[in-house]
Structure formats: C-alpha cells, structure tokens
Design a protein around this motif. Structure first.
Motif, short mmCIF file in Angstrom:
data_model
loop_
_atom_site.label_atom_id
_atom_site.label_comp_id
_atom_site.label_asym_id
_atom_site.label_seq_id
_atom_site.Cartn_x
_atom_site.Cartn_y
_atom_site.Cartn_z
N THR A 26 22.95 -28.85 -23.37
CA THR A 26 23.48 -28.79 -22.10
C THR A 26 22.80 -29.39 -20.87
N ALA A 27 21.28 -29.32 -20.94
CA ALA A 27 20.49 -30.13 -20.14
C ALA A 27 20.20 -31.34 -20.45
N GLY A 28 20.92 -31.85 -21.44
CA GLY A 28 20.89 -33.33 -21.76
C GLY A 28 19.72 -33.52 -22.72
N MET A 29 19.27 -32.55 -23.40
CA MET A 29 18.14 -33.09 -24.39
C MET A 29 18.74 -32.98 -25.78
N ASP A 30 17.70 -33.69 -26.72
CA ASP A 30 18.19 -33.65 -28.05
C ASP A 30 17.22 -33.01 -29.07
N PRO A 31 17.44 -32.03 -29.53
CA PRO A 31 16.55 -31.10 -30.51
C PRO A 31 16.54 -31.93 -31.75
N VAL A 32 15.22 -32.19 -32.16
CA VAL A 32 15.29 -32.81 -33.56
C VAL A 32 14.49 -31.83 -34.49
N ALA A 33 14.22 -30.71 -34.27
CA ALA A 33 13.69 -29.89 -35.16
C ALA A 33 13.43 -28.43 -34.94
N ARG A 34 13.42 -27.49 -35.58
CA ARG A 34 13.32 -26.03 -35.00
C ARG A 34 12.21 -25.30 -35.89
N LEU A 35 11.48 -24.51 -35.22
CA LEU A 35 10.62 -23.52 -35.84
C LEU A 35 10.48 -22.30 -35.55
N THR A 36 10.65 -21.16 -36.36
CA THR A 36 10.43 -19.82 -35.97
C THR A 36 9.21 -19.33 -36.71
N CYS A 37 8.69 -18.07 -35.92
CA CYS A 37 7.50 -17.47 -36.75
C CYS A 37 7.74 -15.86 -36.37
N LYS A 38 6.79 -15.17 -37.09
CA LYS A 38 6.87 -13.88 -36.43
C LYS A 38 5.52 -13.30 -36.04
N ARG A 39 5.42 -12.51 -35.05
CA ARG A 39 4.01 -11.84 -34.52
C ARG A 39 4.48 -10.68 -33.94
N LYS A 40 3.15 -9.73 -33.84
CA LYS A 40 3.56 -8.49 -33.38
C LYS A 40 3.22 -8.53 -31.78
N ALA A 41 2.58 -9.54 -31.36
CA ALA A 41 2.43 -9.38 -29.89
C ALA A 41 2.16 -10.85 -29.52
N PRO A 42 2.28 -11.48 -28.44
CA PRO A 42 1.88 -13.02 -28.08
C PRO A 42 0.38 -13.05 -28.18
N ASP A 43 -0.01 -14.15 -28.46
CA ASP A 43 -1.54 -14.46 -28.39
C ASP A 43 -1.83 -15.03 -27.08
N ALA A 44 -2.80 -14.32 -26.29
CA ALA A 44 -2.96 -14.39 -25.03
C ALA A 44 -3.37 -16.00 -24.65
N ALA A 45 -3.99 -16.64 -25.60
CA ALA A 45 -4.23 -17.94 -25.28
C ALA A 45 -3.13 -18.99 -25.43
N LEU A 46 -2.74 -19.03 -26.87
CA LEU A 46 -1.77 -19.94 -27.08
C LEU A 46 -0.34 -19.40 -27.65
N PHE A 47 -0.03 -18.31 -27.32
CA PHE A 47 1.12 -17.63 -27.34
C PHE A 47 1.54 -17.08 -28.80
N LEU A 95 12.37 -22.37 -17.54
CA LEU A 95 12.42 -23.67 -16.84
C LEU A 95 13.71 -24.41 -17.06
N LEU A 96 14.16 -24.23 -18.63
CA LEU A 96 15.24 -24.79 -19.27
C LEU A 96 16.56 -24.49 -18.35
N ILE A 97 16.41 -23.10 -18.21
CA ILE A 97 17.43 -22.78 -17.43
C ILE A 97 17.87 -22.98 -15.98
N LEU A 98 16.58 -22.96 -15.05
CA LEU A 98 16.38 -23.67 -13.90
C LEU A 98 16.97 -25.09 -13.86
N GLU A 99 16.54 -25.94 -14.73
CA GLU A 99 16.88 -27.16 -14.77
C GLU A 99 18.41 -27.30 -15.02
N ILE A 100 19.21 -26.51 -15.80
CA ILE A 100 20.74 -26.50 -15.91
C ILE A 100 21.17 -26.24 -14.56
#
Length: 379
Positions: A26-47, A95-100
C-alpha cells in the motif's frame, strides 16, 4: 524490502506476515523476502538478538533487500543498533502506517492529524537521526560560551511544531463541535461507520447514500471523515451517516490521539455500524481490535450493529441461512446483518433495521419485533 516478524506468544501474531506485506505494498514498497522467529521477550539491544540479527543480514544480502521492516514497534535504541549491525535502513510498523497516512490524507484536517502524529513519532527518534551532537558555539563570535546541543535545538523545534499543530487541530475540532451542535438542535439521528481497514466501509457508505467517496480494495483507502444525509423511508426522516478512518491491529497510540477530531464522529454517534469483512478468516480478531480502539476513544458503550460485509465473497458452504441474527461481542448480543455492499445484497434489510432504531430512539411504534423483515434471505 525484507519483512521481519517476531512471535512473542500473542494470539494475533501473523505468522505469514500477510498484513504487513499488504501495508508495505500500500505504501508503494516491494517485499522480496519474509522472516519470522520466536522469542519470550524482546532483546533490549537488537530486539531479535545478535544471532537472529546476523541471519537477517545474510538473508537481506541474498535477496538484495535495501531495507528491513519489522512488524512490531521498535524503540529508538533498538532501531539505531539494528541499523549499525545490518548496515541497512530499519523501520517498524508504526512508521509504515504513518507513511501510508501521509500519502492518503487529503483534507486539511487529515493532513494536520498526520503531521502531528509524524512529529510525535520523530520526537522520540532524534537520538537515531542525528550524529552531529557536538556543541555549537554560543553568542556572537568564537569566544561565546557553549551553546545548545544540536539535538536540543531539534527537539525544541519539534516541540514548537507539535504545539502549533495541536492548536490548529483544536480549531478544527471546535468547528466540528459546532456542526454537531447544529445537527443536535435539528434532532438529527447520527450514525457512524467503523471497522477494520479494508472491511468495505466506504463501499457500504457509497451504496447507502449514493455518494462517490473513494473506495478501493486496499488498506486505508480513505482517511478523511465524510458525512452525508441518508433518507429512511420507513422512519419518514433523514439521518446523518459518517464514514470514518479504518482501524488496524497495533494502531499507534499517537495516531489515535492525533485522529481524535476525526474519531469524535464515532464518539458522538447515536449508533455505530461496525462493518466486518465476513470473508476474512481472521474476522473475530479484527472485531476485537476495533472494540479495543472504541474503548480507547470512549465509544464502546454506543449501541452497535454488526454489518458482515462481502457476502458475495463467501464460499457457498459458508453463506448464512438468513441475513439477520445476533453475534456475541464481549458478553453483549449484537444485531448482525449480512450484506454485500458491492452488489447491494441485504441493504434493504439494513435500511429497515436503521429505521427501526430511529423510531425506537424517538419512541415510535416498535411492535414489528426484533428485526425488520429481510429481503433476499438465503435459504
């Protein structure tokens, strides 16, 4: 663009990142790949942690991705650290929603609301956006004492811009309040369309009032509130019908605050038409998200009718036997009507139910029962 989602065990996690992909497109971008992962909680430094961050970097190189987009909100520090580690721009869902919203806003009010939300978001990101944090020389000439840091100047400028934008929005809000008081003096029954984005609110609005509001099969097709008069023959009067901005999962709180003037139409309504995409398998979660936003803006106690739209898109085996029944939402039994706004199926029944609600509000004859007879019931 590489899409990244992190499953923290929440029930609404989109394992396929379908909604994030639609938002990006919708924002005019082109997704080329996707990646998902599982965590119990976000990493403070790198999420996502250093190991997964390295996997993201390699996957981005493999697919030639020029940007990383996270399905969750990142803190300014996490965003900065990820950009340093990946050597690529990193952005998040907020930020993506703000851009849209910035791309889609058309009215003066809508543009002001987007600008306010953008400024509020930017005010928390100055630590990431500026590297020239050395002190500037103060006073006249080179002998002046230490001046403000550049980041302090930037923050002060943004704070002043936020203040000016809020003042301008307040004037718009007063104008809307005046218009609402005029409708109240005229005893006009007010109805607002609400619902998850792309549920078909604008299409239904156009079908009911024969308007030409912009409608498209995309997220956030319209942002600006449109109000028209809808004549209900069975009630012998006209009502005010407003089409409002769509809701979405994890709608940034700053946007909810910024769009308070637009959402005020829903807060002040006599009745909400909660439009649901009946063909979307995740519609229960979408209903829950809309209810959450309605609570946040103080509109959850307003009477609702659930309008299950896109009846024509349902597989034959999933189509209802009748077009009117009830559906439980948070312990309340709400009237549910099935329609196809695109084909105008079920709209006569919806108009009849709206007329019944208006007559009820005015103390009219309610002997016709729970729901007005529906034309075109599917047997």
């Amino acid at each position: 663009m590489l899409l990244v989602g992190v499953d923290f065990g929440l029930p609404h996690f989109d394992a396929e990142l379908e909604e994030l992909s639609l938002l990006a497109q919708t924002a005019g971008m082109d997704p080329v790949a996707r990646l998902t992962c599982k965590r119990k909680a976000p990493d403070a430094a790198l999420f996502v942690g250093s190991g997964k961050a390295e996997e993201i970097r390699l996957l981005a190189q493999m697919h030639g991705a020029q940007e990383i987009l996270f399905d969750q909100s990142l803190s300014p520090a996490q965003q900065r650290n990820l950009e340093r580690h990946l050597s690529l721009p990193v952005n998040d869902r907020t930020l993506l929603i703000l851009e849209i919203f910035a791309q889609r806003a058309r009215s003066h009010e809508g543009k002001l609301q987007v600008e306010l939300a953008r400024l509020q978001y930017l005010s928390t990101r100055l630590v990431r956006r500026w590297s020239h944090l050395e002190r500037q020389a103060g006073g006249t000439g080179l002998r002046g004492g230490p001046g403000e840091k550049q980041i302090e100047l930037d923050r002060r400028m943004i704070d002043e811009a936020i203040k000016r934008t809020k003042e301008r929005l307040l004037r718009v809000k007063r104008q809307r309040a005046t218009q609402r008081r005029q409708r109240e003096r005229g005893a006009v029954y007010s109805i607002s369309l609400v619902g998850y984005t792309n549920a078909g609110k604008s299409t239904l609005f156009n079908a009911l009032v024969k308007a030409r509001a912009y409608a498209a099969d995309q997220l956030f097709a319209t942002l600006d509130t449109t109000t028209r008069q809808l004549y209900l023959a069975a009630a012998g009067c006209s009502v005010s019908l407003s089409d409002t901005v769509g809701f979405i999962r994890d709608l940034p709180h700053g946007l909810i605050e910024a769009f308070q003037a637009t959402l005020q139409e829903a807060v002040d309504a006599d009745l909400l038409l909660h439009v649901v995409d009946a063909a979307n398998p995740h519609f229960p979660e979408q209903i829950a998200q809309v209810q959450s936003v309605l609570k946040e803006i103080g509109a959850d106690a307003i009477p609702q009718i659930l309008v299950f739209n896109k009846l024509d898109a349902l597989a034959p085996a999933l189509r209802p036997a009748v077009l009117g029944d009830t559906y439980e939402v948070e312990g309340r039994q709400l009237t549910r009507l099935y329609v196809s706004a695109r084909r105008s199926d079920g709209l006569d029944g919806l108009r009849a139910e709206l007329a019944r609600r208006v007559l009820q509000a005015r103390g009219g004859d309610m002997s016709t029962g729970f729901i007005a007879p529906l034309e075109g019931d599917v047997r």
